[in-house]
Design an enzyme around this catalytic site. Structure first.
Site, mmCIF file in Angstrom:
data_model
loop_
_atom_site.group_PDB
_atom_site.id
_atom_site.type_symbol
_atom_site.label_atom_id
_atom_site.label_comp_id
_atom_site.label_asym_id
_atom_site.label_seq_id
_atom_site.Cartn_x
_atom_site.Cartn_y
_atom_site.Cartn_z
ATOM 1 N N SER A 1 0.818 -1.212 0.000
ATOM 2 C CA SER A 1 0.000 0.000 0.000
ATOM 3 C C SER A 1 0.856 1.268 0.000
ATOM 4 C CB SER A 1 -0.955 -0.046 1.187
ATOM 5 O OG SER A 1 -1.930 0.941 1.112
ATOM 6 N N ASP B 1 10.387 5.392 -10.143
ATOM 7 C CA ASP B 1 10.044 6.002 -11.429
ATOM 8 C C ASP B 1 10.827 7.286 -11.678
ATOM 9 O OD1 ASP B 1 8.287 3.997 -12.006
ATOM 10 O OD2 ASP B 1 6.493 5.246 -12.024
ATOM 11 N N LYS C 1 -0.683 -4.333 -3.077
ATOM 12 C CA LYS C 1 -1.985 -3.859 -2.600
ATOM 13 C C LYS C 1 -2.088 -2.383 -2.984
ATOM 14 C CE LYS C 1 -5.576 -2.733 0.053
ATOM 15 N NZ LYS C 1 -6.259 -1.429 -0.109
#
Length: 447
Positions: free
Chosen positions: A320, A331, A345
């Site tokens: 999460s 990224d 998740k």
């Protein structure tokens, strides 16, 4: 051009335009008609389905053998549970009692085992045990399945029902049966519930002193994303910089997540203000959002303005909010992610209250990293994969928990004390290597 030819050309142009408009009108009309027919069919299908549901409901209420099991409210609630539960493991219908429990979870303290659980592959699965809790001290690991609670199978339990049974008054006991899929091991544990209080940000020794762990390498462990996580992280970084830190390791292993706002704030500590951290996408525009970094920008910079190397540790217990931070930094090229693939998740649940005091907890969107990668079910794959075996992971978890190794037999305790955290060792080597590379670049540029 002759007047006749001009007139003919103009007529052809007008005819072509009218024909195109008529064709477009026909297409739009056909589409509207088709949509209208489809809408009428959908409405008819809904009415027919509701009629079927009503017939079955009344037949059960009238003819089922046990009259005490067929109250209309109970039957309808059961039907709603089944309908919503068929969508995904995180969506569920909450009775008024369940909804009250959910509100209590976010507003007060409770007794529990310190296990963050979810449904995976149809099984009640441990996402991560919280440090220094009954579950962690018992050696329960991420990926373990809870197949029974008090002797009752969890196969048909909703997530909310299972959580409700695991929690209770502090000091009371609960017996659970654990299965480890990788080995097939099954064991029964009787644990005592405690008030769960988690230290959010700690150093290598589980304290808040934040010494350097290798001359100029800093280390910060985030156990969960609570209301003060970002604030405590900034304070820790200030201490480490005062001690001469030049590179840092951020440990998100066994961190099951927490508050989205805190995940965004933690990422904001390492990236420029205004940078996209995470986005959500659902079926409606209301569910689509973009969260950007706030605050002063990257705190991991030297006095010369050089960015300090950053390595983030993750594993299956990272879920999460942890995945949001790791995916963002990966990224943007701000950190090297090291360890093992995360849990996956990455869905948004909205809680929608209903008039009778019940509620609908419904998955309404998915989380996406800045490069539009969906976190849900995919997880974050590290840049540098460093696997560890189950025994090592169990011992490392126990070493993190005060008194955790005391639960082991003496010969096993000695073996556990000697276990090396190879993921942390690789992270330290990586930070030092990146620092040496930076130094060579500086020397080359200055020469």
């Amino acid at each position: 051009m002759q007047p006749e030819k001009k007139m003919k050309l103009r007529r052809n142009l007008i005819f072509s335009s009218v024909a195109a408009l008529l064709a477009l009108n026909f297409i739009i009309g056909a589409r509207v008609y088709s949509d209208s027919v489809k809408s009428r069919r959908d409405r008819l299908s809904v009415y027919q389905s509701l009629e079927l549901f009503s017939q079955v409901l009344n037949m059960i209420h009238r003819e089922y053998v046990d009259a005490d099991k067929v109250a209309y409210r109970d039957l309808i609630y059961s039907a709603l549970r089944g309908m919503v539960g068929s969508l995904d493991p995180h969506s569920e219908f909450l009775t008024p009692e369940d909804f009250k429990d959910l509100r209590d979870d976010t507003e007060g303290s409770f007794g529990g085992l310190g296990l963050v659980v979810g449904i995976r592959d149809g099984f009640l699965t441990v996402i991560a045990p919280m440090e220094n809790t009954p579950g962690a001290r018992a050696g329960i690991m991420p990926g373990d399945r809870i197949i029974k609670i008090e002797g009752e199978s969890t196969e048909k339990m909703t997530l909310q029902e299972a959580v409700h049974r695991l929690r209770g008054k502090p000091g009371t006991k609960v017996t659970i049966t654990i299965q480890r899929p990788s080995t097939g091991m099954v064991r029964e544990l009787t644990l005592t519930r405690e008030v769960i209080e988690v230290e959010l940000v700690r150093d290598i020794n589980g304290k808040k002193e934040f010494p350097l762990i290798d001359r100029n390498v800093g280390y910060v462990r985030i156990s969960q994303f609570g209301e003060k996580t970002a604030r405590e992280l900034r304070a820790a970084i200030r201490k480490l910089k005062d001690n001469g830190m030049r590179g840092m390791i951020l440990d998100l292993r066994w961190n099951p997540g927490g508050l989205l706002d805190q995940a965004v704030e933690v990422a904001s500590v390492f990236v420029p203000k205004g940078t996209v951290v995470v986005s959500t996408r659902g079926r409606t525009l209301f569910q689509n959002s973009v969260r950007r970094a706030s605050g002063p920008g990257d705190l991991l910079v030297t006095q010369d303005g050089e960015r300090m190397p950053l390595v983030v540790l993750v594993n299956l217990g990272s879920a999460s909010a942890s995945e949001i931070v790791a995916g963002c930094l990966q990224d943007l090229g701000r950190a090297v992610i090291l360890g093992e693939k995360t849990f996956g998740k990455g869905s948004v649940q909205s809680v929608l209250p209903l008039p009778d005091g019940s509620a609908l907890k419904l998955t309404t969107a998915y989380y996406y990293t800045p490069n539009k990668r969906c976190i849900h079910r995919e997880g974050i794959v590290p840049d540098v994969v460093v696997p560890i075996d189950e025994d090592t992971e169990r011992y490392l978890l126990l070493k993190r928990t005060p008194g955790g190794l005391d639960s082991l037999p003496e010969n096993e305790r000695v073996r556990a004390e000697m276990v090396e955290d190879i993921q942390l060792s690789r992270a330290v080597d990586l930070v030092k290597g990146l620092l040496r590379f930076q130094e060579r670049v500086v020397r080359a540029n200055s020469g």
